[in-house]
Design a protein around this motif. Structure first.
Motif, PDB file in Angstrom:
ATOM      1  N   LEU A 201       0.866  -1.172   0.000  1.00 62.49           N
ATOM      2  CA  LEU A 201       0.000   0.000   0.000  1.00 62.49           C
ATOM      3  C   LEU A 201       0.901   1.220   0.000  1.00 62.49           C
ATOM      4  O   LEU A 201       1.562   1.512   1.013  1.00 62.49           O
ATOM      5  CB  LEU A 201      -0.920   0.006   1.225  1.00 62.49           C
ATOM      6  CG  LEU A 201      -1.956   1.128   1.286  1.00 62.49           C
ATOM      7  CD1 LEU A 201      -2.953   1.004   0.142  1.00 62.49           C
ATOM      8  CD2 LEU A 201      -2.688   1.112   2.616  1.00 62.49           C
ATOM      9  N   ASN A 202       0.972   1.906  -1.139  1.00 65.43           N
ATOM     10  CA  ASN A 202       1.965   2.958  -1.368  1.00 65.43           C
ATOM     11  C   ASN A 202       3.367   2.334  -1.288  1.00 65.43           C
ATOM     12  O   ASN A 202       3.783   1.631  -2.181  1.00 65.43           O
ATOM     13  CB  ASN A 202       1.785   4.117  -0.383  1.00 65.43           C
ATOM     14  CG  ASN A 202       0.436   4.800  -0.568  1.00 65.43           C
ATOM     15  OD1 ASN A 202      -0.099   4.802  -1.673  1.00 65.43           O
ATOM     16  ND2 ASN A 202      -0.125   5.337   0.496  1.00 65.43           N
TER      17      ASN A 202
ATOM     18  N   ILE B  23     -15.317  -5.451   8.334  1.00 59.38           N
ATOM     19  CA  ILE B  23     -14.301  -5.408   7.283  1.00 59.38           C
ATOM     20  C   ILE B  23     -14.147  -3.947   6.881  1.00 59.38           C
ATOM     21  O   ILE B  23     -15.132  -3.216   6.802  1.00 59.38           O
ATOM     22  CB  ILE B  23     -14.725  -6.261   6.065  1.00 59.38           C
ATOM     23  CG1 ILE B  23     -14.962  -7.707   6.487  1.00 59.38           C
ATOM     24  CG2 ILE B  23     -13.673  -6.199   4.968  1.00 59.38           C
ATOM     25  CD1 ILE B  23     -15.557  -8.571   5.386  1.00 59.38           C
ATOM     26  N   TYR B  24     -12.898  -3.518   6.652  1.00 57.04           N
ATOM     27  CA  TYR B  24     -12.706  -2.117   6.279  1.00 57.04           C
ATOM     28  C   TYR B  24     -11.830  -2.024   5.036  1.00 57.04           C
ATOM     29  O   TYR B  24     -10.929  -2.841   4.821  1.00 57.04           O
ATOM     30  CB  TYR B  24     -12.094  -1.308   7.423  1.00 57.04           C
ATOM     31  CG  TYR B  24     -10.729  -1.757   7.886  1.00 57.04           C
ATOM     32  CD1 TYR B  24      -9.573  -1.252   7.306  1.00 57.04           C
ATOM     33  CD2 TYR B  24     -10.585  -2.688   8.910  1.00 57.04           C
ATOM     34  CE1 TYR B  24      -8.326  -1.657   7.733  1.00 57.04           C
ATOM     35  CE2 TYR B  24      -9.345  -3.102   9.346  1.00 57.04           C
ATOM     36  CZ  TYR B  24      -8.224  -2.581   8.751  1.00 57.04           C
ATOM     37  OH  TYR B  24      -6.965  -2.987   9.178  1.00 57.04           O
ATOM     38  N   PRO B  25     -12.112  -1.041   4.179  1.00 55.81           N
ATOM     39  CA  PRO B  25     -11.314  -0.864   2.959  1.00 55.81           C
ATOM     40  C   PRO B  25      -9.992  -0.159   3.271  1.00 55.81           C
ATOM     41  O   PRO B  25      -9.917   0.699   4.163  1.00 55.81           O
ATOM     42  CB  PRO B  25     -12.212  -0.010   2.067  1.00 55.81           C
ATOM     43  CG  PRO B  25     -13.083   0.745   3.023  1.00 55.81           C
ATOM     44  CD  PRO B  25     -13.264  -0.130   4.219  1.00 55.81           C
ATOM     45  N   LEU B  26      -8.965  -0.508   2.524  1.00 57.34           N
ATOM     46  CA  LEU B  26      -7.659   0.121   2.720  1.00 57.34           C
ATOM     47  C   LEU B  26      -7.452   1.321   1.803  1.00 57.34           C
ATOM     48  O   LEU B  26      -6.597   2.157   2.080  1.00 57.34           O
ATOM     49  CB  LEU B  26      -6.544  -0.898   2.461  1.00 57.34           C
ATOM     50  CG  LEU B  26      -6.383  -2.008   3.505  1.00 57.34           C
ATOM     51  CD1 LEU B  26      -5.352  -3.020   3.049  1.00 57.34           C
ATOM     52  CD2 LEU B  26      -5.987  -1.433   4.851  1.00 57.34           C
TER      53      LEU B  26
ATOM     54  N   CYS C 152     -16.712  -3.991  -3.011  1.00 59.86           N
ATOM     55  CA  CYS C 152     -16.655  -4.007  -4.471  1.00 59.86           C
ATOM     56  C   CYS C 152     -16.190  -5.374  -4.962  1.00 59.86           C
ATOM     57  O   CYS C 152     -15.301  -5.989  -4.367  1.00 59.86           O
ATOM     58  CB  CYS C 152     -15.705  -2.927  -4.981  1.00 59.86           C
ATOM     59  SG  CYS C 152     -16.160  -1.252  -4.468  1.00 59.86           S
ATOM     60  N   ASN C 153     -16.780  -5.826  -6.044  1.00 60.00           N
ATOM     61  CA  ASN C 153     -16.432  -7.130  -6.623  1.00 60.00           C
ATOM     62  C   ASN C 153     -15.287  -6.959  -7.615  1.00 60.00           C
ATOM     63  O   ASN C 153     -15.426  -7.177  -8.819  1.00 60.00           O
ATOM     64  CB  ASN C 153     -17.660  -7.741  -7.299  1.00 60.00           C
ATOM     65  CG  ASN C 153     -17.435  -9.187  -7.687  1.00 60.00           C
ATOM     66  OD1 ASN C 153     -16.456  -9.812  -7.264  1.00 60.00           O
ATOM     67  ND2 ASN C 153     -18.329  -9.736  -8.503  1.00 60.00           N
ATOM     68  N   ASP C 154     -14.134  -6.553  -7.092  1.00 56.08           N
ATOM     69  CA  ASP C 154     -12.948  -6.364  -7.922  1.00 56.08           C
ATOM     70  C   ASP C 154     -11.714  -6.596  -7.061  1.00 56.08           C
ATOM     71  O   ASP C 154     -11.791  -7.249  -6.013  1.00 56.08           O
ATOM     72  CB  ASP C 154     -12.950  -4.966  -8.558  1.00 56.08           C
ATOM     73  CG  ASP C 154     -13.148  -3.854  -7.533  1.00 56.08           C
ATOM     74  OD1 ASP C 154     -12.879  -4.087  -6.329  1.00 56.08           O
ATOM     75  OD2 ASP C 154     -13.572  -2.749  -7.922  1.00 56.08           O
ATOM     76  N   ALA C 155     -10.594  -6.052  -7.473  1.00 63.84           N
ATOM     77  CA  ALA C 155      -9.332  -6.266  -6.753  1.00 63.84           C
ATOM     78  C   ALA C 155      -9.107  -5.232  -5.655  1.00 63.84           C
ATOM     79  O   ALA C 155      -7.956  -5.054  -5.212  1.00 63.84           O
ATOM     80  CB  ALA C 155      -8.165  -6.258  -7.739  1.00 63.84           C
ATOM     81  N   SER C 156     -10.149  -4.543  -5.192  1.00 62.31           N
ATOM     82  CA  SER C 156      -9.987  -3.581  -4.091  1.00 62.31           C
ATOM     83  C   SER C 156      -9.517  -4.300  -2.830  1.00 62.31           C
ATOM     84  O   SER C 156      -9.904  -5.436  -2.561  1.00 62.31           O
ATOM     85  CB  SER C 156     -11.312  -2.868  -3.826  1.00 62.31           C
ATOM     86  OG  SER C 156     -11.769  -2.220  -4.981  1.00 62.31           O
ATOM     87  N   LEU C 157      -8.684  -3.623  -2.047  1.00 61.58           N
ATOM     88  CA  LEU C 157      -8.047  -4.239  -0.883  1.00 61.58           C
ATOM     89  C   LEU C 157      -8.854  -3.970   0.384  1.00 61.58           C
ATOM     90  O   LEU C 157      -9.301  -2.837   0.622  1.00 61.58           O
ATOM     91  CB  LEU C 157      -6.624  -3.709  -0.723  1.00 61.58           C
ATOM     92  CG  LEU C 157      -5.697  -3.895  -1.923  1.00 61.58           C
ATOM     93  CD1 LEU C 157      -4.311  -3.336  -1.629  1.00 61.58           C
ATOM     94  CD2 LEU C 157      -5.609  -5.365  -2.318  1.00 61.58           C
ATOM     95  N   TYR C 158      -8.998  -5.004   1.211  1.00 57.05           N
ATOM     96  CA  TYR C 158      -9.728  -4.926   2.476  1.00 57.05           C
ATOM     97  C   TYR C 158      -8.945  -5.688   3.548  1.00 57.05           C
ATOM     98  O   TYR C 158      -8.074  -6.510   3.241  1.00 57.05           O
ATOM     99  CB  TYR C 158     -11.133  -5.537   2.347  1.00 57.05           C
ATOM    100  CG  TYR C 158     -12.034  -4.818   1.376  1.00 57.05           C
ATOM    101  CD1 TYR C 158     -12.912  -3.842   1.814  1.00 57.05           C
ATOM    102  CD2 TYR C 158     -12.000  -5.116   0.018  1.00 57.05           C
ATOM    103  CE1 TYR C 158     -13.749  -3.180   0.924  1.00 57.05           C
ATOM    104  CE2 TYR C 158     -12.831  -4.464  -0.870  1.00 57.05           C
ATOM    105  CZ  TYR C 158     -13.694  -3.490  -0.419  1.00 57.05           C
ATOM    106  OH  TYR C 158     -14.511  -2.833  -1.305  1.00 57.05           O
ATOM    107  N   ARG C 159      -9.280  -5.409   4.813  1.00 57.06           N
ATOM    108  CA  ARG C 159      -8.737  -6.159   5.941  1.00 57.06           C
ATOM    109  C   ARG C 159      -9.847  -6.422   6.952  1.00 57.06           C
ATOM    110  O   ARG C 159     -10.828  -5.675   7.017  1.00 57.06           O
ATOM    111  CB  ARG C 159      -7.597  -5.404   6.651  1.00 57.06           C
ATOM    112  CG  ARG C 159      -6.289  -5.406   5.890  1.00 57.06           C
ATOM    113  CD  ARG C 159      -5.139  -4.887   6.747  1.00 57.06           C
ATOM    114  NE  ARG C 159      -4.462  -5.962   7.449  1.00 57.06           N
ATOM    115  CZ  ARG C 159      -4.549  -6.202   8.751  1.00 57.06           C
ATOM    116  NH1 ARG C 159      -5.309  -5.445   9.515  1.00 57.06           N
ATOM    117  NH2 ARG C 159      -3.873  -7.190   9.309  1.00 57.06           N
ATOM    118  N   PHE C 160      -9.665  -7.471   7.745  1.00 52.51           N
ATOM    119  CA  PHE C 160     -10.601  -7.761   8.819  1.00 52.51           C
ATOM    120  C   PHE C 160     -10.327  -6.827   9.995  1.00 52.51           C
ATOM    121  O   PHE C 160      -9.169  -6.631  10.391  1.00 52.51           O
ATOM    122  CB  PHE C 160     -10.471  -9.212   9.276  1.00 52.51           C
ATOM    123  CG  PHE C 160     -10.878 -10.217   8.239  1.00 52.51           C
ATOM    124  CD1 PHE C 160     -12.180 -10.241   7.771  1.00 52.51           C
ATOM    125  CD2 PHE C 160      -9.976 -11.125   7.734  1.00 52.51           C
ATOM    126  CE1 PHE C 160     -12.576 -11.156   6.814  1.00 52.51           C
ATOM    127  CE2 PHE C 160     -10.355 -12.051   6.776  1.00 52.51           C
ATOM    128  CZ  PHE C 160     -11.656 -12.057   6.314  1.00 52.51           C
TER     129      PHE C 160
END
Length: 481
Positions: free
Chosen positions: A45-46, A87-90, A99-107
Motif C-alpha cells: 500500500l503505497n 471489514i474495512y477498505p484500505l 466491491c467485486n474487484d481487486a480492491s483491498l480490504y482487511r478484517f
C-alpha cells in the motif's frame, strides 16, 4: 485510541439487533479461519507492505460458496459487513461498500466490533482528530475539519487535556514498526468512519433515543404481575383464530392483486422518476387530473378504500352518487374525515355543522343509520372530539362498501372513465438523455402548495353549492342603485 478497561453499559443500544450482530460475528470467525476461511496475502500500500490483506472478489466468492447464494446476494451481505465495521477498505475508506474487484480490504480487530459496546464519545473522537491533525500537519479532510472545529468549540474547557493525550498517543505510535502503525491507523480510522460518518451519510449503527427504562433490568415478580399475565392469557385463548391456510390464501390473493401496481415488482410507466429524473409519472398521477391512467382506474376497483383515498376516484364516485341522488353518505364520510384530521380550534364548529346537516331530525342531508349508533353519536357530540363520529362513519362506510360500490363498478360512469383512461408508453432513455434529465431536474410542487390548492377548490365548491339568500342579494342591488 484511548484504551479502557471499564466498559459502560451500552446494551440497550444493541439489544434489538444483538442477535443479528452475533450471527455476523460467527460468520466473521469462519471467514478468518486459517484453513477454510478467506485467504489473505501481503500487499503493498503505497510503499508499506501490509499483511493479511484480502480482495473484494475473494470475499464475495467465499460468501457465495459458503451461503450458496448468488454473487449479488453475497455482495449485498459483504456490504453489510463493511457497513457494520467488521471489514474495512484500505484504499477508498469513506465508501463503506464491498466491491467485486481487486480492491483491498482487511478484517477489523475484534476490539472494535460493535458487540464490544464501546461508547464512541466526543472526547475520544476529539483525541483521534487532534492526533490525526498532528500527523497530517493540519491537512484534515473536509468532514474531519468540520468535526474538529465543532469539537474544539464544544470541548474548549478540556482542549489542553485532549491535545496532551493526542500527543502522547502519537509519540507511542511512532515507536511501532511502520506496517503495524499503518494497520492500527487504518483500524482506528475505520472505527470512526462507522461511528462518526461524514455529514449527510447514513450509518448502520444509528439508533433511536435513549430508553427511559433499561430493558436489561430484571422485573420484580409481584402478585399484580401474575394477575395481569393471567388476564392476558385468558384473552389470548378467547381470541378467534384463523387457519394458516386461510391466512396464506388471503396473502396470495393480495399479492396477486397488487403485483402489477408495486414499483419493486413491476416497472413504473412511463418511467421511474427516481431513476430517470423525469417527472412524467408524477404528472400523470397527480391528485387532480382530467384523464387518469388505466393502472390508476384499475386500482379503484380493488376496494372502496382505494377509491376514496384517490381524490380523482372520489370525484368520479361523487358523479355516480349524484346521478343516483344518494350523495349524503359520502358527504358525511368526508365531513367525518375533516373532523378527524382538522385543527382542534375548529372542532366544535365542525361537529355542530355535521349534526345540523346529517344527524338532526329533519336535517337537509339526513343519513340512515341504526338507532343505537345514532344515539351513541348524538350523545358523544355533546362533548366533541376527533373520533366522536368513528362508529357512524364506519357504519356508513360499510353501507357504501356492500351496496353502492359494486353498483358503481357496473355503472356507465366507471365504464366510461375506463375507456377514456390513458395508457402511456414506456420511456427508453439513452445515457446522454439521463444526464440531460439530471441537469434539468425540477424541484416539483411542494405538498403544502397542493394542499392550499385543494382547500381553495373545496371552498369554491362549498360556496357554489350553498343556498342563495335572495333577500341579501336584493339588498345589495338596492345599495348599488
Amino acid at each position: 485510541m484511548t484504551i479502557r478497561t471499564v466498559r459502560p453499559n451500552r446494551g440497550q443500544h444493541f439489544l434489538p439487533r444483538i442477535h443479528c450482530l452475533q450471527k455476523l460475528e460467527a460468520m466473521m470467525v469462519e471467514m478468518q479461519d486459517p484453513k477454510s476461511g478467506v485467504k489473505g496475502s501481503q500487499q503493498k500500500l503505497n510503499v508499506t507492505t501490509i499483511p493479511h490483506v484480502i480482495t473484494g472478489k475473494d470475499i464475495i466468492a467465499w460468501l457465495s460458496s459458503k451461503m450458496k447464494a448468488t454473487v449479488e446476494e453475497a455482495q449485498a451481505f459483504g456490504t453489510m459487513l463493511v457497513a457494520y465495521g467488521y471489514i474495512y477498505p484500505l484504499q477508498n475508506h469513506k465508501t463503506l461498500v464491498l466491491c467485486n474487484d481487486a480492491s483491498l480490504y482487511r478484517f477489523q480487530t475484534p476490539y472494535f466490533w460493535p458487540t464490544q459496546k464501546w461508547v464512541a464519545e466526543d472526547i475520544d473522537y476529539a483525541i483521534y482528530l487532534a492526533k490525526r491533525n498532528i500527523r497530517k500537519k493540519g491537512m484534515l479532510e473536509a468532514y474531519e475539519q468540520a468535526h474538529y472545529n465543532h469539537l474544539h468549540k464544544w470541548l474548549n474547557h478540556k482542549w489542553d487535556f485532549i491535545v496532551m493525550q493526542a500527543t502522547e498517543q502519537y509519540k507511542a505510535g511512532r515507536e511501532r514498526q511502520k506496517p503495524d502503525r499503518v494497520v492500527f491507523d487504518c483500524q482506528e480510522r475505520a472505527f470512526w468512519i462507522v461511528n462518526r460518518p461524514p455529514r449527510r451519510t447514513h450509518s448502520a449503527l444509528d439508533c433511536g433515543p435513549e430508553r427511559l427504562i433499561d430493558p436489561n433490568t430484571e422485573e420484580k415478580v409481584t402478585f399484580d404481575l401474575y394477575r395481569r399475565k393471567n388476564m392476558f392469557y385468558q384473552q389470548a385463548i378467547m381470541r378467534s383464530k384463523v387457519k394458516s391456510s386461510v391466512s396464506l390464501g388471503a396473502l396470495v390473493k393480495y399479492i396477486t392483486t397488487y403485483k402489477n401496481h408495486d414499483p419493486f415488482l413491476a416497472p413504473c410507466v412511463p418511467s421511474n422518476p427516481w431513476q430517470t429524473d423525469h417527472d412524467a409519472y408524477w404528472t400523470l398521477n397527480m391528485r387532480q387530473v382530467d384523464v387518469p391512467t388505466k393502472m390508476r382506474v384499475e386500482r379503484w376497483s380493488f376496494s372502496l378504500f382505494e377509491l376514496l383515498v384517490d381524490l380523482r376516484g372520489r370525484d368520479d364516485f361523487k358523479v355516480f352518487l349524484k346521478k343516483e341522488f344518494s350523495g349524503e353518505n359520502l358527504a358525511f364520510w368526508e365531513a367525518a374525515e375533516e373532523l378527524k384530521w382538522g385543527t382542534a380550534s375548529s372542532m366544535s364548529t365542525k361537529a355542530e355543522t355535521i349534526f345540523k346537516t346529517f344527524l338532526a331530525p329533519g336535517a337537509p342531508r339526513w343519513i340512515n343509520i341504526d338507532g343505537r349508533t345514532m344515539g351513541l353519536t348524538v350523545k358523544g357530540l355533546e362533548h366533541p372530539h376527533r373520533y366522536v363520529l368513528e362508529a357512524a362513519q364506519t357504519h356508513v362506510f360499510l353501507l357504501m362498501k356492500k351496496d353502492t360500490f359494486f353498483r358503481y363498478l357496473k355503472s356507465p360512469v366507471y365504464k366510461d372513465i375506463q375507456k377514456k383512461a390513458q395508457s402511456p408508453e414506456a420511456h427508453n432513455f439513452s445515457p446522454s438523455q439521463l444526464e440531460q434529465n439530471a441537469k434539468n431536474r425540477s424541484p416539483g410542487i411542494h405538498p403544502i402548495i397542493l394542499w392550499q390548492q385543494e382547500e381553495a377548490e373545496k371552498a369554491k365548491a362549498a360556496a357554489a353549492s350553498a343556498p342563495v339568500d335572495v333577500k341579501a342579494m336584493m339588498s345589495k342591488i338596492d345599495r348599488k342603485k
